[in-house]
Scaffold this active site. Structure first.
Site, PDB file in Angstrom:
ATOM      1  N   SER A 152       1.543   3.162  -2.939  1.00  6.65           N
ATOM      2  CA  SER A 152       1.375   3.968  -4.149  1.00  6.65           C
ATOM      3  C   SER A 152       1.155   5.439  -3.790  1.00  6.65           C
ATOM      4  O   SER A 152       1.340   6.321  -4.623  1.00  6.65           O
ATOM      5  CB  SER A 152       0.179   3.454  -4.947  1.00  6.65           C
ATOM      6  OG  SER A 152      -0.988   3.456  -4.144  1.00  6.65           O
ATOM      7  N   THR A 182       2.777  -1.188  19.943  1.00  9.37           N
ATOM      8  CA  THR A 182       2.110  -0.316  18.980  1.00  9.37           C
ATOM      9  C   THR A 182       2.454   1.129  19.326  1.00  9.37           C
ATOM     10  O   THR A 182       2.292   1.543  20.475  1.00  9.37           O
ATOM     11  CB  THR A 182       0.576  -0.502  19.039  1.00  9.37           C
ATOM     12  OG1 THR A 182       0.270  -1.839  18.642  1.00  9.37           O
ATOM     13  CG2 THR A 182      -0.130   0.466  18.098  1.00  9.37           C
ATOM     14  N   TYR A 221     -14.002  -1.862   9.596  1.00  9.03           N
ATOM     15  CA  TYR A 221     -12.665  -1.305   9.359  1.00  9.03           C
ATOM     16  C   TYR A 221     -11.919  -1.156  10.690  1.00  9.03           C
ATOM     17  O   TYR A 221     -10.760  -1.568  10.813  1.00  9.03           O
ATOM     18  CB  TYR A 221     -12.788   0.047   8.657  1.00  9.03           C
ATOM     19  CG  TYR A 221     -11.497   0.816   8.593  1.00  9.03           C
ATOM     20  CD1 TYR A 221     -10.515   0.486   7.658  1.00  9.03           C
ATOM     21  CD2 TYR A 221     -11.239   1.862   9.480  1.00  9.03           C
ATOM     22  CE1 TYR A 221      -9.314   1.174   7.610  1.00  9.03           C
ATOM     23  CE2 TYR A 221     -10.046   2.562   9.433  1.00  9.03           C
ATOM     24  CZ  TYR A 221      -9.086   2.217   8.492  1.00  9.03           C
ATOM     25  OH  TYR A 221      -7.900   2.890   8.456  1.00  9.03           O
ATOM     26  N   ALA A 228     -10.881  -4.418  12.132  1.00  4.95           N
ATOM     27  CA  ALA A 228      -9.761  -4.981  11.372  1.00  4.95           C
ATOM     28  C   ALA A 228      -8.454  -4.291  11.742  1.00  4.95           C
ATOM     29  O   ALA A 228      -7.391  -4.921  11.764  1.00  4.95           O
ATOM     30  CB  ALA A 228     -10.026  -4.851   9.868  1.00  4.95           C
ATOM     31  N   SER A 261      -4.584   1.497  13.533  1.00  2.00           N
ATOM     32  CA  SER A 261      -5.286   2.794  13.451  1.00  2.00           C
ATOM     33  C   SER A 261      -5.788   3.166  14.842  1.00  2.00           C
ATOM     34  O   SER A 261      -6.121   2.288  15.650  1.00  2.00           O
ATOM     35  CB  SER A 261      -6.490   2.699  12.517  1.00  2.00           C
ATOM     36  OG  SER A 261      -7.294   3.862  12.630  1.00  2.00           O
ATOM     37  N   GLY A 263      13.492   7.410  -7.126  1.00  2.00           N
ATOM     38  CA  GLY A 263      14.886   7.146  -7.492  1.00  2.00           C
ATOM     39  C   GLY A 263      15.032   5.768  -8.098  1.00  2.00           C
ATOM     40  O   GLY A 263      14.110   4.950  -8.039  1.00  2.00           O
ATOM     41  N   GLY A 314       0.829  -1.210   0.000  1.00  2.00           N
ATOM     42  CA  GLY A 314       0.000   0.000   0.000  1.00  2.00           C
ATOM     43  C   GLY A 314       0.854   1.248   0.000  1.00  2.00           C
ATOM     44  O   GLY A 314       0.659   2.152   0.820  1.00  2.00           O
TER      45      GLY A 314
HETATM   46  N1  LIG Z   1      -5.203   8.326   6.806  1.00  2.00           N
HETATM   47  C1  LIG Z   1      -5.529   8.024   8.045  1.00  2.00           C
HETATM   48  O1  LIG Z   1      -6.060   8.843   8.797  1.00  2.00           O
HETATM   49  C2  LIG Z   1      -5.248   6.648   8.589  1.00  2.00           C
HETATM   50  C3  LIG Z   1      -5.403   6.454   9.957  1.00  2.00           C
HETATM   51  C4  LIG Z   1      -5.138   5.216  10.513  1.00  2.00           C
HETATM   52  C5  LIG Z   1      -4.735   4.191   9.695  1.00  2.00           C
HETATM   53  N2  LIG Z   1      -4.614   4.382   8.364  1.00  2.00           N
HETATM   54  C6  LIG Z   1      -4.163   3.242   7.570  1.00  2.00           C
HETATM   55  O2  LIG Z   1      -2.948   3.571   6.945  1.00  2.00           O
HETATM   56  C7  LIG Z   1      -2.806   2.838   5.744  1.00  2.00           C
HETATM   57  C8  LIG Z   1      -2.514   3.797   4.614  1.00  2.00           C
HETATM   58  O3  LIG Z   1      -3.588   4.713   4.535  1.00  2.00           O
HETATM   59  P1  LIG Z   1      -3.468   6.129   3.803  1.00  2.00           P
HETATM   60  O4  LIG Z   1      -4.127   7.129   4.666  1.00  2.00           O
HETATM   61  O5  LIG Z   1      -2.095   6.351   3.337  1.00  2.00           O
HETATM   62  O6  LIG Z   1      -4.493   5.853   2.606  1.00  2.00           O
HETATM   63  P2  LIG Z   1      -4.387   5.987   1.045  1.00  2.00           P
HETATM   64  O7  LIG Z   1      -3.684   7.246   0.675  1.00  2.00           O
HETATM   65  O8  LIG Z   1      -5.753   5.754   0.575  1.00  2.00           O
HETATM   66  O9  LIG Z   1      -3.437   4.744   0.629  1.00  2.00           O
HETATM   67  C9  LIG Z   1      -3.886   3.426   0.769  1.00  2.00           C
HETATM   68  C10 LIG Z   1      -2.868   2.489   0.157  1.00  2.00           C
HETATM   69  O10 LIG Z   1      -3.378   1.146   0.283  1.00  2.00           O
HETATM   70  C11 LIG Z   1      -3.532   0.602  -1.021  1.00  2.00           C
HETATM   71  N3  LIG Z   1      -4.729  -0.204  -1.159  1.00  2.00           N
HETATM   72  C12 LIG Z   1      -6.003   0.154  -0.894  1.00  2.00           C
HETATM   73  N4  LIG Z   1      -6.839  -0.844  -1.229  1.00  2.00           N
HETATM   74  C13 LIG Z   1      -6.071  -1.849  -1.731  1.00  2.00           C
HETATM   75  C14 LIG Z   1      -6.329  -3.134  -2.251  1.00  2.00           C
HETATM   76  N5  LIG Z   1      -7.569  -3.629  -2.369  1.00  2.00           N
HETATM   77  N6  LIG Z   1      -5.292  -3.883  -2.666  1.00  2.00           N
HETATM   78  C15 LIG Z   1      -4.040  -3.409  -2.600  1.00  2.00           C
HETATM   79  N7  LIG Z   1      -3.714  -2.195  -2.119  1.00  2.00           N
HETATM   80  C16 LIG Z   1      -4.726  -1.429  -1.695  1.00  2.00           C
HETATM   81  C17 LIG Z   1      -3.623   1.790  -1.952  1.00  2.00           C
HETATM   82  O11 LIG Z   1      -3.241   1.421  -3.250  1.00  2.00           O
HETATM   83  P3  LIG Z   1      -4.093   1.836  -4.570  1.00  2.00           P
HETATM   84  O12 LIG Z   1      -3.267   2.858  -5.244  1.00  2.00           O
HETATM   85  O13 LIG Z   1      -4.214   0.565  -5.342  1.00  2.00           O
HETATM   86  O14 LIG Z   1      -5.422   2.348  -4.112  1.00  2.00           O
HETATM   87  C18 LIG Z   1      -2.656   2.773  -1.301  1.00  2.00           C
HETATM   88  O15 LIG Z   1      -1.344   2.481  -1.666  1.00  2.00           O
HETATM   89  C19 LIG Z   1      -4.110   2.065   5.553  1.00  2.00           C
HETATM   90  O16 LIG Z   1      -3.928   0.751   6.037  1.00  2.00           O
HETATM   91  C20 LIG Z   1      -5.082   2.826   6.441  1.00  2.00           C
HETATM   92  O17 LIG Z   1      -6.113   1.982   6.895  1.00  2.00           O
HETATM   93  C21 LIG Z   1      -4.850   5.592   7.787  1.00  2.00           C
END
Ligand SMILES: NC(=O)c1ccc[n+]([C@@H]2O[C@H](COP(=O)([O-])OP(=O)(O)OC[C@H]3O[C@@H](n4cnc5c(N)ncnc54)[C@H](OP(=O)(O)O)[C@@H]3O)[C@@H](O)[C@H]2O)c1
Length: 266
Positions: A33, A256, A171, A174, A157, A69, A31
């Protein structure tokens, strides 16, 4: 201890400690990207690690890898699909020639759905993506991590502790699983010298919230956070580097780290 006793100063902390820690290390960040995963992967790459990034869109990933890079490997696969998850990790191990650090970060909320409206397919997909994928990825990486005495860092999270807001029950559960899994695997894998920890981000300003939160909701959240702002992806990076570093966190496993500006409840 006397004033001349320097035993407390005996540790050698080189100025380029992080580069020494990660130069040449083989790191897969799932994840990655965009968002938190991309920031973490870019930091490992800047520190000289050999990094594999992952997402679903191969062409977009190649562009992200190029921006990090030379030498960053781009691997596409849907982590709601166990065979694709296995395939991504197998290819990462093959392309990197082993694995030292696995960051289980892929995930997203998939939508806010009230209990009465949760369909079986949604329940399954939430579990497969946000919980099971870390198990499948870790299991697939295990032989390589045993060989390297490596480290796993899961992304949990704050919602795993608070339960999140209405409609995010699956969510949030999980994400609690990610922290709990880290604790269990820490005990199980310690005999192999593998440390397993988790980072628990708070409200981090990424694409995630563009999809699942309104600007009003985010402004209200920011006002409740003691540090008075949302987090950034970059704010999260240090916790991942710290937990992945044997030098900095070699005696830390099953823990954690909360990265949330002091926010304990939503
Ligand atoms: N942002 C927050 O406030 C927050 C808080 C707590 C935890 N988190 C966790 O942190 C992690 C990253 O979140 P983020 O905020 O950086 O979100 P984000 O910008 O939406 O990035 C999510 C990443 O997960 C990948 N992903 C999503 N669905 C997928 C799937 N079905 N198969 C493979 N890859 C998938 C996405 O790839 P694609 O390009 O393919 O979509 C992307 O690289 C997640 O696990 C999220 O639950 C986020």
């Amino acid at each position: 201890m006397t004033a001349t006793d320097t035993t407390h100063m005996s540790a050698d902390w080189p100025a380029d400690l992080l580069a020494q820690e990660f130069r040449g290390k083989r790191v897969l960040v799932t994840g990655s990207s965009r968002g938190i995963g991309a920031a973490v992967a870019a930091a490992f790459a800047r520190l000289g690690a050999r990094v594999a990034i992952h997402g679903r869109d191969g062409a977009a990933l190649e562009a992200v890898a190029a921006g990090m890079g030379g030498g960053v490997v781009a691997l596409a696969g849907d982590f709601a699909d166990k065979a694709q998850t296995r395939g991504v990790v197998e290819r990462a191990v093959e392309r990197l020639g082993g694995l030292d650090v696995l960051v289980n970060n892929a995930g997203t909320m998939l939508g806010r759905v009230a209990l009465a409206d949760i369909e079986d397919g949604f329940l399954q997909r939430q579990f497969d993506l946000n919980a099971a994928s870390a198990v499948v990825a870790s299991r697939t990486a295990l032989p390589a991590l045993i060989a390297s005495r490596g480290a796993i860092v899961n992304t949990g999270s704050i919602s795993g502790r608070t339960g999140g807001s209405a409609g995010s029950s699956l969510y949030s559960a999980a994400k609690a699983f990610q922290a709990s899994l880290a604790r269990s695997l820490a005990t199980e894998l310690a005999p192999h010298g593998i440390r397993v920890n988790a980072v628990s981000p708070g409200t981090i300003d990424t694409d995630f919230h563009g999809r699942y939160s309104t600007p009003d909701k985010l402004a209200q959240t920011a006002a409740r956070i003691p540090l008075k702002r949302l987090g950034t992806a970059e704010d999260c990076v240090g916790a991942y580097l710290f937990l992945a570093s044997n030098r900095l966190a070699g005696y830390i496993t099953g823990q954690t780290i909360e990265v949330n500006g002091g926010q304990l409840y939503n």
